[in-house]
Design a protein around this motif. Sequence first.
Motif, PDB file in Angstrom:
ATOM      1  N   GLU A  48      -8.342   9.112  -5.949  1.00 21.16           N
ATOM      2  CA  GLU A  48      -8.608   8.228  -4.822  1.00 21.16           C
ATOM      3  C   GLU A  48      -7.333   7.498  -4.340  1.00 21.16           C
ATOM      4  O   GLU A  48      -7.121   7.380  -3.127  1.00 21.16           O
ATOM      5  CB  GLU A  48      -9.723   7.236  -5.177  1.00 21.16           C
TER       6      GLU A  48
ATOM      7  N   ARG B 205      -5.577   9.873  -2.096  1.00 21.60           N
ATOM      8  CA  ARG B 205      -6.273  10.000  -0.808  1.00 21.60           C
ATOM      9  C   ARG B 205      -6.006   8.782   0.077  1.00 21.60           C
ATOM     10  O   ARG B 205      -5.867   8.892   1.297  1.00 21.60           O
ATOM     11  CB  ARG B 205      -7.787  10.165  -1.021  1.00 21.60           C
ATOM     12  N   GLU B 206      -5.932   7.622  -0.565  1.00 21.11           N
ATOM     13  CA  GLU B 206      -5.727   6.401   0.216  1.00 21.11           C
ATOM     14  C   GLU B 206      -4.378   6.443   0.939  1.00 21.11           C
ATOM     15  O   GLU B 206      -4.269   5.981   2.079  1.00 21.11           O
ATOM     16  CB  GLU B 206      -5.776   5.195  -0.727  1.00 21.11           C
ATOM     17  N   ILE B 207      -3.372   6.992   0.280  1.00 17.52           N
ATOM     18  CA  ILE B 207      -2.064   7.098   0.942  1.00 17.52           C
ATOM     19  C   ILE B 207      -2.068   8.237   1.963  1.00 17.52           C
ATOM     20  O   ILE B 207      -1.564   8.086   3.079  1.00 17.52           O
ATOM     21  CB  ILE B 207      -0.945   7.269  -0.098  1.00 17.52           C
TER      22      ILE B 207
ATOM     23  N   ARG C 145      -4.349   9.177   3.729  1.00 15.59           N
ATOM     24  CA  ARG C 145      -5.079   8.754   4.929  1.00 15.59           C
ATOM     25  C   ARG C 145      -4.215   7.993   5.929  1.00 15.59           C
ATOM     26  O   ARG C 145      -4.650   7.746   7.054  1.00 15.59           O
ATOM     27  CB  ARG C 145      -6.312   7.938   4.542  1.00 15.59           C
ATOM     28  N   LEU C 146      -2.991   7.626   5.521  1.00 14.45           N
ATOM     29  CA  LEU C 146      -2.084   7.026   6.500  1.00 14.45           C
ATOM     30  C   LEU C 146      -1.788   8.002   7.636  1.00 14.45           C
ATOM     31  O   LEU C 146      -1.499   7.598   8.748  1.00 14.45           O
ATOM     32  CB  LEU C 146      -0.769   6.597   5.834  1.00 14.45           C
ATOM     33  N   TRP C 147      -1.801   9.284   7.361  1.00 20.63           N
ATOM     34  CA  TRP C 147      -1.555  10.253   8.438  1.00 20.63           C
ATOM     35  C   TRP C 147      -2.547  11.426   8.461  1.00 20.63           C
ATOM     36  O   TRP C 147      -2.594  12.177   9.416  1.00 20.63           O
ATOM     37  CB  TRP C 147      -0.124  10.808   8.363  1.00 20.63           C
TER      38      TRP C 147
ATOM     39  N   PRO D 176       4.756  10.713   7.647  1.00 23.74           N
ATOM     40  CA  PRO D 176       5.930   9.843   7.740  1.00 23.74           C
ATOM     41  C   PRO D 176       7.237  10.580   7.440  1.00 23.74           C
ATOM     42  O   PRO D 176       8.295  10.184   7.883  1.00 23.74           O
ATOM     43  CB  PRO D 176       5.689   8.758   6.690  1.00 23.74           C
TER      44      PRO D 176
ATOM     45  N   ALA E  68       8.473   4.666  -2.518  1.00 22.57           N
ATOM     46  CA  ALA E  68       8.219   3.359  -1.895  1.00 22.57           C
ATOM     47  C   ALA E  68       6.728   3.025  -1.944  1.00 22.57           C
ATOM     48  O   ALA E  68       6.345   1.897  -2.256  1.00 22.57           O
ATOM     49  CB  ALA E  68       8.713   3.358  -0.445  1.00 22.57           C
ATOM     50  N   PHE E  69       5.884   4.003  -1.654  1.00 21.62           N
ATOM     51  CA  PHE E  69       4.438   3.768  -1.646  1.00 21.62           C
ATOM     52  C   PHE E  69       3.920   3.392  -3.037  1.00 21.62           C
ATOM     53  O   PHE E  69       3.020   2.566  -3.171  1.00 21.62           O
ATOM     54  CB  PHE E  69       3.690   5.025  -1.183  1.00 21.62           C
ATOM     55  N   LEU E  70       4.474   4.035  -4.067  1.00 18.30           N
ATOM     56  CA  LEU E  70       3.899   3.878  -5.398  1.00 18.30           C
ATOM     57  C   LEU E  70       4.718   3.002  -6.329  1.00 18.30           C
ATOM     58  O   LEU E  70       4.378   2.825  -7.506  1.00 18.30           O
ATOM     59  CB  LEU E  70       3.655   5.261  -6.014  1.00 18.30           C
TER      60      LEU E  70
ATOM     61  N   GLU F  73      17.422   5.946   2.207  1.00 19.14           N
ATOM     62  CA  GLU F  73      17.791   4.594   1.787  1.00 19.14           C
ATOM     63  C   GLU F  73      16.870   3.543   2.412  1.00 19.14           C
ATOM     64  O   GLU F  73      16.569   2.524   1.789  1.00 19.14           O
ATOM     65  CB  GLU F  73      19.269   4.329   2.102  1.00 19.14           C
ATOM     66  N   THR F  74      16.430   3.801   3.624  1.00 19.55           N
ATOM     67  CA  THR F  74      15.466   2.886   4.250  1.00 19.55           C
ATOM     68  C   THR F  74      14.197   2.808   3.406  1.00 19.55           C
ATOM     69  O   THR F  74      13.612   1.733   3.254  1.00 19.55           O
ATOM     70  CB  THR F  74      15.139   3.352   5.691  1.00 19.55           C
ATOM     71  N   PHE F  75      13.802   3.926   2.834  1.00 16.72           N
ATOM     72  CA  PHE F  75      12.623   3.939   1.963  1.00 16.72           C
ATOM     73  C   PHE F  75      12.960   3.451   0.549  1.00 16.72           C
ATOM     74  O   PHE F  75      12.110   3.487  -0.339  1.00 16.72           O
ATOM     75  CB  PHE F  75      12.012   5.336   1.913  1.00 16.72           C
ATOM     76  N   GLY F  76      14.207   3.045   0.337  1.00 20.57           N
ATOM     77  CA  GLY F  76      14.556   2.418  -0.938  1.00 20.57           C
ATOM     78  C   GLY F  76      15.088   3.366  -1.998  1.00 20.57           C
ATOM     79  O   GLY F  76      15.337   2.948  -3.127  1.00 20.57           O
TER      80      GLY F  76
END
Lengths: 454, 454
Positions: free
Chosen positions: B69, B72-74, B76-78, B108, B150-152, B176-179
């Motif tokens: 889940e 799936r939650e991530i 679902r961003l796109w 993304p 970055a998401f996780l 780098e923008t995403f870290g």
Amino acid sequence: MGETVKYLLPEEKLPRFWYNIAADLPEPLPPVLHPATGKPIGPSDLAPLFPMALIAQEVSTEREIEIPEPVREILRLWRPSPLFRARRLEKALGTLARIYYKYEGVSPGGSHKPNTAVAQAFYNKQEGVKRLVTETGAGQWGTSLALSGAFLGLGVDVYMVKVSYNQKPYRRAIMETFGARCVASPSTETEAGRRMLAQDPNCTGSLGLAISEAVEVASQRDDTKYALGSVLNHVLLHQTVIGLEAMAQFEMADDYPDVVIGCAGGGSNFAGAAFPFLGEQLRGGRKVRIVAVEPAACPTITRGRYAYDFGDTAHLTPLMKMLTLGSTFMPAGIHAGGLRYHGMAPLVSHIARLGHIEGRNYHQNTCFEAGVQFARCEGIIPAPETTHAIRAAIDEALACKEEGAARSIFFNFSGHGHFDMQAYSDYLGGKLVDQEHDERLLQKAFAELPQVEG
Amino acid sequence: MGETVKYLLPEEKLPRFWYNIAADLPEPLPPVLHPATGKPIGPSDLAPLFPMALIAQEVSTEREIEIPEPVREILRLWRPSPLFRARRLEKALGTLARIYYKYEGVSPGGSHKPNTAVAQAFYNKQEGVKRLVTETGAGQWGTSLALSGAFLGLGVDVYMVKVSYNQKPYRRAIMETFGARCVASPSTETEAGRRMLAQDPNCTGSLGLAISEAVEVASQRDDTKYALGSVLNHVLLHQTVIGLEAMAQFEMADDYPDVVIGCAGGGSNFAGAAFPFLGEQLRGGRKVRIVAVEPAACPTITRGRYAYDFGDTAHLTPLMKMLTLGSTFMPAGIHAGGLRYHGMAPLVSHIARLGHIEGRNYHQNTCFEAGVQFARCEGIIPAPETTHAIRAAIDEALACKEEGAARSIFFNFSGHGHFDMQAYSDYLGGKLVDQEHDERLLQKAFAELPQVEG
């Protein structure tokens, strides 16, 4: 199943009408004046540059103007655009606020600009025009007109400021991929260009000069007209699909914004998102705060004068009453090129004067900070212009946190930053300078405003 | 109202299970071998590099594997991503064929890669991993893993081939923008890198060497693991959301593809789109042609040998049975960097050997020609890799025209070309060379294949 993050409208919900806020204004917009006579201009003054259908829209006071079916057919390639709920950002901020954004980056041009470019190309095509000319700085508008030309079978010539032409070869490549001709300005193709090159063969150009070249070409050729990407009433009108769709999407979300936020350069993406909500309010409906965000380096709404001024630096356009820093004002070279315009759309300016719009300005580092935070939460890298709206949205959400309030915040995500990564590179490398506007330059530009009673 | 151009699934229709084609294979996949012993490897051999959950997926024969889940939650961003009907392209071609494409450029990262990057990051996070390392060439995969980190909340180190690191500063800026931390390879951070720099301080790197650096770091640190963007079974598995969604969208369209097309480098976007349709067929359901498209410069499916080979040029990986040009084969420097891989995913190779996949190869100029035609009709500029699928789709549509047939053509639009505009600039400028593979080099690479019975 988690909570919804995007509200999608089916294609048949693409609006059938644009919303014209002129119908709901408590006071009419001041007229546009001819610079030579100081008298209001008529349609025939604009006819060499624009097709009659657009001139009619420019002065219309009908509330609803039908979107031609062939325009809707093209808009449906990417519209309705999604309304996102930024749940991951909300969590990262620890706010009770609900943050929504309309994502205009889904368009083939990567921003809201094609919404009007397609419509403009359509009306020109309908009136027998064969070729459109325009100017572009950073390239966003030139790209959008180029793809609209490809869609509708019109030739497109883009006069691109030479320094950008050389620095941004990829922008040029996109326009050429869509079949447009991209010319470095100053060029040898126009009187204005040749005159400048004779004075200074190494001139790297300016937006004002590129406008002069495009307008010169359009006014000399019968089969060619000019297209503008912001500021004018018809351009703002075409952008209202953004706010109209958002209203339907807020219904799906069973919510309504307490505040609507947009970044504002010429004013078209801001107006497109805000005017439908504002119209609701002007007609006695639900109230909403409207916030226009601009750079500290070019604070048109927060520091501008409400006066008659030229739309271009070369003084070829009619005089429009607007919030302006003066057409001779030159903002610092911030990365948000689309917000470096000396004036604000007459409609936005007028409504701001009537007290319905809050202005706010930010320095660029704090905007990029917000942009990076947004990207790491939501995945989308915003254009430098859009980071201004995001900064304001985050600040509103943080205010909610402080108050323990749970307001609904809506901002327009005007475009992605895929072609602006140099700006992020500079930001992450600590190379971005925060520049105020130059106060002395501003006072000088104010003093040089045309002397018109209006 | 015109005809539908995009089929959108609501978020709740995002698949709950990945489809594992291993369950429907008429013959099992040959085992992966240890290069030293020539014996099948076990989970413990892979444990230093991958979390156990992914190793389990690598060898699973369950037909449906549940998507966690939080993944799936991530997604679902796109996701679900749109299925488009390319009506404007159909009209331009004058074909009776119906052309559909699944647009993975909405992610993304701009391609299908985040579908697996997010899943891989999730399972690593779940098993206590703190940092992921990987290699990247053109940057598409590195970007996807960076955003998943970055998401996780995982650190990500990307070893980027030095020549790309220097030539593509914008790709680095995105990561780098995403870290993520982006390191030019060869670096001084690893034994492999230092050894190479001692030999040649000006070495510009290679994908093989970057893999060696990443694998070295992952195998030495307890809190760090390695992630791969294609080829392996679990990567292909994660991409099946593409085809599963497409099946539901074809139902909405009341249609079914006669042919499914994908470009194939390592094979993951191709498999993701094709395997669900192929599985239907393998289980006795509706038949469909499946076409894998590759560059003439790297014709793995059309000219490769089916043999045990290393996955990398540095020979650090286990041996996999696959269609391969030989790990020492060096393809010409075409712009479709993602298709320049010497091998093909073992699953795709195996199924091709069983006769269920047609291979086809094209030169790059004809692919870019198709890409430009597509962009001018549909508005989206495809990645160089994706232009291969488009070329094949257009050729299928033209074949329909010739026959007066009205077939349904489906291709996977693996990613947009926003970061590949140099390629378009070169194409439009007439600078792209069409290169075959070098036959002598190919024969030499074949001769150097590891000698394994399998």
